[in-house]
Every structure is written in C-alpha cells, then in structure tokens.
Design a protein around this motif. Structure first.
Motif, PDB file in Angstrom:
ATOM      1  N   PHE A  93       0.855  -0.955  -0.006  1.00 20.53           N
ATOM      2  CA  PHE A  93      -0.123   0.057   0.059  1.00 20.53           C
ATOM      3  C   PHE A  93       0.747   1.279  -0.100  1.00 20.53           C
ATOM      4  O   PHE A  93       0.483   2.324  -0.775  1.00 20.53           O
ATOM      5  N   CYS A  94       1.904   1.325   0.771  1.00 15.91           N
ATOM      6  CA  CYS A  94       2.755   2.470   0.764  1.00 15.91           C
ATOM      7  C   CYS A  94       3.474   2.551  -0.307  1.00 15.91           C
ATOM      8  O   CYS A  94       3.650   3.853  -0.963  1.00 15.91           O
TER       9      CYS A  94
ATOM     10  N   HIS B 220      14.114   4.447  13.206  1.00 13.34           N
ATOM     11  CA  HIS B 220      15.120   4.737  12.110  1.00 13.34           C
ATOM     12  C   HIS B 220      15.224   3.203  11.368  1.00 13.34           C
ATOM     13  O   HIS B 220      15.459   3.367  10.205  1.00 13.34           O
ATOM     14  N   ASP B 221      15.269   2.215  12.298  1.00 12.32           N
ATOM     15  CA  ASP B 221      15.562   0.923  11.826  1.00 12.32           C
ATOM     16  C   ASP B 221      14.437   0.479  10.600  1.00 12.32           C
ATOM     17  O   ASP B 221      14.722  -0.053   9.613  1.00 12.32           O
ATOM     18  N   LEU B 222      13.114   0.796  11.000  1.00 10.22           N
ATOM     19  CA  LEU B 222      12.080   0.277  10.112  1.00 10.22           C
ATOM     20  C   LEU B 222      12.345   1.344   8.776  1.00 10.22           C
ATOM     21  O   LEU B 222      12.009   0.778   7.765  1.00 10.22           O
TER      22      LEU B 222
ATOM     23  N   ALA C 130      12.027  -0.885  -0.762  1.00  9.33           N
ATOM     24  CA  ALA C 130      11.493  -0.137  -1.554  1.00  9.33           C
ATOM     25  C   ALA C 130      12.255  -0.005  -2.952  1.00  9.33           C
ATOM     26  O   ALA C 130      11.830  -0.189  -4.078  1.00  9.33           O
ATOM     27  N   SER C 131      13.487   0.028  -2.586  1.00  8.03           N
ATOM     28  CA  SER C 131      14.536   0.238  -3.650  1.00  8.03           C
ATOM     29  C   SER C 131      14.566  -1.008  -4.541  1.00  8.03           C
ATOM     30  O   SER C 131      14.676  -0.981  -5.694  1.00  8.03           O
TER      31      SER C 131
ATOM     32  N   ALA D 293      10.743   1.379  -6.582  1.00  7.73           N
ATOM     33  CA  ALA D 293       9.852   2.403  -6.231  1.00  7.73           C
ATOM     34  C   ALA D 293      10.638   3.488  -6.450  1.00  7.73           C
ATOM     35  O   ALA D 293       9.833   4.763  -6.701  1.00  7.73           O
ATOM     36  N   PHE D 294      11.683   3.742  -6.747  1.00  4.12           N
ATOM     37  CA  PHE D 294      12.396   4.960  -6.824  1.00  4.12           C
ATOM     38  C   PHE D 294      13.083   5.176  -8.107  1.00  4.12           C
ATOM     39  O   PHE D 294      13.719   6.185  -8.388  1.00  4.12           O
TER      40      PHE D 294
END
Length: 556
Positions: free
Chosen positions: A519-520, A538-540, A548-549, A553-554
């Motif tokens: 979803f994100c 931070h860890d999340l 995501a990379s 996603a980027f």
C-alpha cells in the motif's frame, strides 16, 4: 465459424448479446425475496421456507429456490425447459424438482437461453435448459428438459464455482483449474479457436500453472482471478470489456496488464462491462458505458481499467448482472450504491440508495428484475448453537465470571472460556475467584477478545484492532491474529499506513506487513509526506527504503 443465434444477428452486437448471472453464495439474515415480482405467486407459508433463491430468465419470469428441507422448487414460464421438470409447460405454482432432491447447492448460474449450470456442495455439476450451442456440456445440441450430471473430464474434480455466458459455461475446481464449454464464436471457451466446445475442456495457456480462485462470465467473454490477484481474460472484446486497451477478441487467456501491482479479489460482469474489486477496497470498471454503467461520470466506453469513485469508505462487494446494464457496490459501512441503467434512466455516477444489500438494487431498479447471484437466506425463528452462545456474551444473568477492565465489568462463562482458549484453560483451572482484574489491555480491546471467543468474529474499528493484534500475539491466538490483520487492512489509508506497517512488524504479522508495504509503495508520494513517515523508527525506515528500492519504487 459457427453462425450467430438468430436473435443475435445485429450489426451492433452489444445491443443484443447478453451475459448470465455470476451466482455466488451470499448470506443474508433477512432477505426480502418479495421484492422480486415473481415471488408474488408464492404463498406466505412457502416464502418462509425458502433458504436459497435465484430469479432468472429474459424477463425475470423464472425462479429456482431451495427450502429448509433441502427440497428444490421451480416456478415460471419454463422457456426451453429451463425449470428442469421434463416438459416445457409454464407453472404459476411451485413444483418440486425431484431429480435434485436432497442436493445442496454451492453455486448456480444461468445463460440467455436460458440454460442452468449448478454445482452441489459435493462438487457435482448438473446442467439443463437451452442447448443449441452445446452449453450444457453433454456432447449434444438437444435442449435438456431435466438436470443431467456432467462428468466428462470432471469425474475426479470437485467443482466449487460456476459461471455462464450467453451460450457458454465455465466452472472452477477446488484445485484452481478452469473448464469451459459451449458457444465459441469469439474464443470464449479459451481453446484458441472459434469452434464450439461440446464437452468440458480445461482452459490452459497462461492459466496452465496458475491457481484460479474465482471466475465470472460476460456475454461472450470470461474472467479468472488467480491467487496472486492477477486477472486473466478471454473471448469477445468488441466493447473493450476485456480491459486490454483494444477491441480485438482474445481466443486464449491474457493477463490484464493495466492492473499490474494491484491485487484483485472479486470480479463481476454485466451485459457488456466488467467490474473488479481490489484488496484495498477500490473498484475498477471497463467496457460498455452507454447507460453510465462504468460509473465514470460519462457514457464513453473504456477499454482500460478505470477507477470508480465513491465515498472514502472502502468497498467490500461489487455486483453486476448478465441481462442488465446496472452496477452496484456495498461499502464497509453498509452503504449500497448503484449506477448505470435504472428503470430506463441513465445514472452515470454511483448513487447512494436506501437499500442494505446489493441484491435489492437488481430487484427494484434493474430491467428485468433478476437476482445477480444465488441468495442464501438464514432462518429467523431458530437459534443455532453459535447464535445462542453469541446471545449469552456479557450476560450478567447467566455468567459466573466477570472481568474488571478500566473500571467496567465484562461478564463471561468460565467453561466456555476454558473450551475456547488455551490461556484460560490454564489460568482458570484452580481459580475460584469470580472477578478478574485486567490492566494490560484497554476495555474495547479486551471486550472484543472475549466477544470473539463467543462469536468467532471481531467487532472493532481498524484502529483498535491493532491493540487486539497485540493481545492475539500475547495469547498466541493465531486465528484471531488473522482476523485482526483482515480488519486492519480494511482501515488502511495514506495517513496511517506507516503506523500500521510498524505495528505489523512489531507483532510479526507478515501478511499484514506485506499488505501495508505494498500500500505504501502504491501511494508512495502521499505516504512520504505524512507525519507518520517523518516520525518513522530509524531501523524501520532503513528497512523500508531498502525494500522499496529492491522493488523499483524510486526509479524514474
């Protein structure tokens, strides 16, 4: 290529060709079958005995229903012997279909002839009615006046769902295979040719190694949703109803590429249009739109999936019917919307109705008045064991134990808690107290947990379900954990997506974690601008960016 049926010989095929209803089981506590005109022929005593029903036919003039005694009755004009009584005589009084006596119906669908395809709870398939194009699957083109069991290529299979096109049939087996037969002028049986198929044949091609979870038929096309949420389509595409961005027919299954990254849960087909429901509660539509049945605000056909905008509440059900240009949907909050043809008028945007179920839309607004699925009616006058237990939850008159949470009492029964929960089996074993104080969890969360033990379901907002997920993890209640994840999914939005992702990671809810992550990614621009993202652990955050990379996603 076989000739068109005589009543379909038009220069514009979408004006005549019709699709059968996709008939899946619904469970409705108090279904008012009287909304369908055909039921006015039944007495009040007969109506009270009905447990399942399907209204069908070119004018809604035929009906099949089951009773509390597992008897099947039929009523109506009996076109082409579609009532299965062995003759073509119409009847205004319900007649028992003795050949299927004692059979329990799991799924039922019908075509334009009409022909009927019925699957029993034991996985058997029976067909009868119109058969000019071998849509009964018995190897002939003779109309079937009585139900005939179809076993060719299905003898070792358990059929769990059926769907009919105008003159073709489709079934889904318990192992995720699809079989088709009947009229094939546009490739709707998925064989790669346009030769009619007289007996069931497995649909392979791109579906060869896929596990199909649900099916639907348009007038001369087919849809299959696989366990990964992808949608495969084949058959007639003159109105763009396959969603492939073209109007060319497709003789073998082809994936709807425009839905890449979107997981579809349900599909419903109308006269010449298609609706799908995603796991995020979003509806997409495509195909014919002459009455506004796509809900896009205009009457232009669409050959690509187009989002249908309703209120912010997520959609949990979609509905469409073969013989109408009408669409309907139900939200999580219980609101029912309709659009498309409404008693001759065109409704081009979803319109809020006063109904509580989508079935009433077709009974009252659609022409003809037919049911879009097989209806299942629960009795009102008899409490099952489950219903009796549900009634006793938080009942101080019969309880022998009460929990004190946030200054409020919740009443329960020791024996039931010990039967239903391992934690209570040990904690209450030698406990003589009749009051247990609870401070680890909030009142709404603990009440929902105890209610779950009585009802096997949870009644909690998606936000509060995170607390219940914590409890389920603590008590090692795996089924409750799954239910919490389902509820949380229904409440996800851009603002809370990161918080829910964090909760999923914290409580090791892998399915929910994957859902929230996806979803994100699908709403990345908005999600990264929320306060939740800015305050992310931070860890999340590090793991999120890394994952995501990896999925691209980027990329620009």
């Amino acid at each position: 290529m076989s000739a068109l049926p005589s009543d379909l010989e038009l220069s514009n095929p979408r004006e005549k060709l019709t699709k059968p209803v996709q008939a899946t089981l619904s469970s409705l506590k108090m279904l008012d079958v009287g909304k369908w005109p055909i039921f006015s022929l039944c007495s009040e005593e007969e109506l009270q005995l009905i447990r399942q029903a399907c209204v069908f036919g070119s004018a809604g003039n035929e009906v099949l229903y089951t009773t509390v005694n597992d008897e099947i009755f039929v009523l109506g004009t009996n076109c082409c012997g579609c009532l299965g009584l062995g003759d073509v005589q119409s009847t205004i009084e319900p007649r028992r279909l003795d050949s299927l006596s004692g059979k329990k119906i799991a799924s039922l669908s019908y075509g334009s002839g009409p022909h009927i395809v019925l699957a029993t709870t034991e996985g058997e398939v029976f067909t009868w009615g119109h058969n000019a194009y071998s849509q009964l699957g018995n190897g002939t083109t003779n109309h079937g006046l009585v139900p005939c069991q179809i076993s060719t290529n299905l003898s070792n299979k358990q059929v769990i769902e059926v769907a009919c096109g105008s003159y073709h049939s489709l079934v889904l087996t318990s192992d995720g295979e699809v079989f088709a037969w009947g009229y094939n002028n546009s490739g709707q049986v998925g064989s790669g040719s346009t030769v009619n198929q007289p007996i069931p044949r497995r649909v392979t091609g791109c579906l060869q190694n896929k596990v199909v979870v649900t099916i639907a038929c348009g007038q001369m096309c087919c849809m299959a949703v696989v366990d990964t949420g992808e949608v495969y389509v084949w058959g007639y595409n003159g109105n763009g109803q396959l969603g492939l961005g073209s109007s060319g027919n497709q003789p073998t299954p082809c994936r709807v590429a425009a839905l890449q990254g979107i997981r579809v849960q349900r599909v419903a087909c109308g006269y010449a249009h298609t609706l799908v429901l995603t796991d995020e509660g979003q509806v997409y539509a495509w195909g014919a739109n002459s009455y506004g049945q796509l809900g896009t605000g205009n009457k232009s056909n669409q050959s690509y999936p187009t989002p249908v905008t309703m209120e912010k509440d997520r959609i949990i059900e979609i509905a469409a019917c073969h013989s109408t240009h009408t669409s309907a949907a139900k939200t999580q909050g219980g609101h029912v919307y309709m659009w498309g043809q409404c008693r001759g008028q065109s409704v081009i945007l979803p319109h809020l109705t006063h109904f509580s179920c989508t079935d009433d839309v077709f009974a009252c607004f659609a022409t003809p008045a037919v049911s879009w699925r097989l209806l299942s009616v629960e009795p009102d006058d008899h409490l099952t064991v489950a219903e009796s237990l549900k009634r006793e939850f938080d009942n101080p008159d019969t309880a022998d134990l009460k929990f004190l949470v946030d200054g409020k009492y919740i009443y329960a029964h020791k024996v039931l808690l010990k039967i239903r929960c391992e934690h209570f089996r040990s904690s209450l074993e030698d406990n003589e107290d009749d009051i247990v104080e609870m401070s680890e969890f909030s009142y709404p969360v603990y009440r929902a947990f105890l209610e779950y033990l009585y009802t096997d379901s949870i009644s909690l907002s998606p936000e509060e379900a995170v607390g219940l997920l914590d409890l389920a993890t603590f008590y090692r209640e795996n089924r409750l954990k799954k239910l919490c994840q389902q509820t949380i999914k229904q409440g996800i939005c851009e603002e809370n997506a990161i918080a829910l992702l964090s909760a999923a990671v914290k409580y090791e809810a892998q399915d929910l974690e994957e859902f929230c992550f996806r979803f994100c990614i699908n709403h990345l621009t908005v999600v990264t601008q929320t306060s939740g993202f800015a305050e992310m652990d931070h860890d999340l955050l590090k793991n999120f960016i890394s994952k995501a990379s990896r999925v691209g996603a980027f990329k620009n």
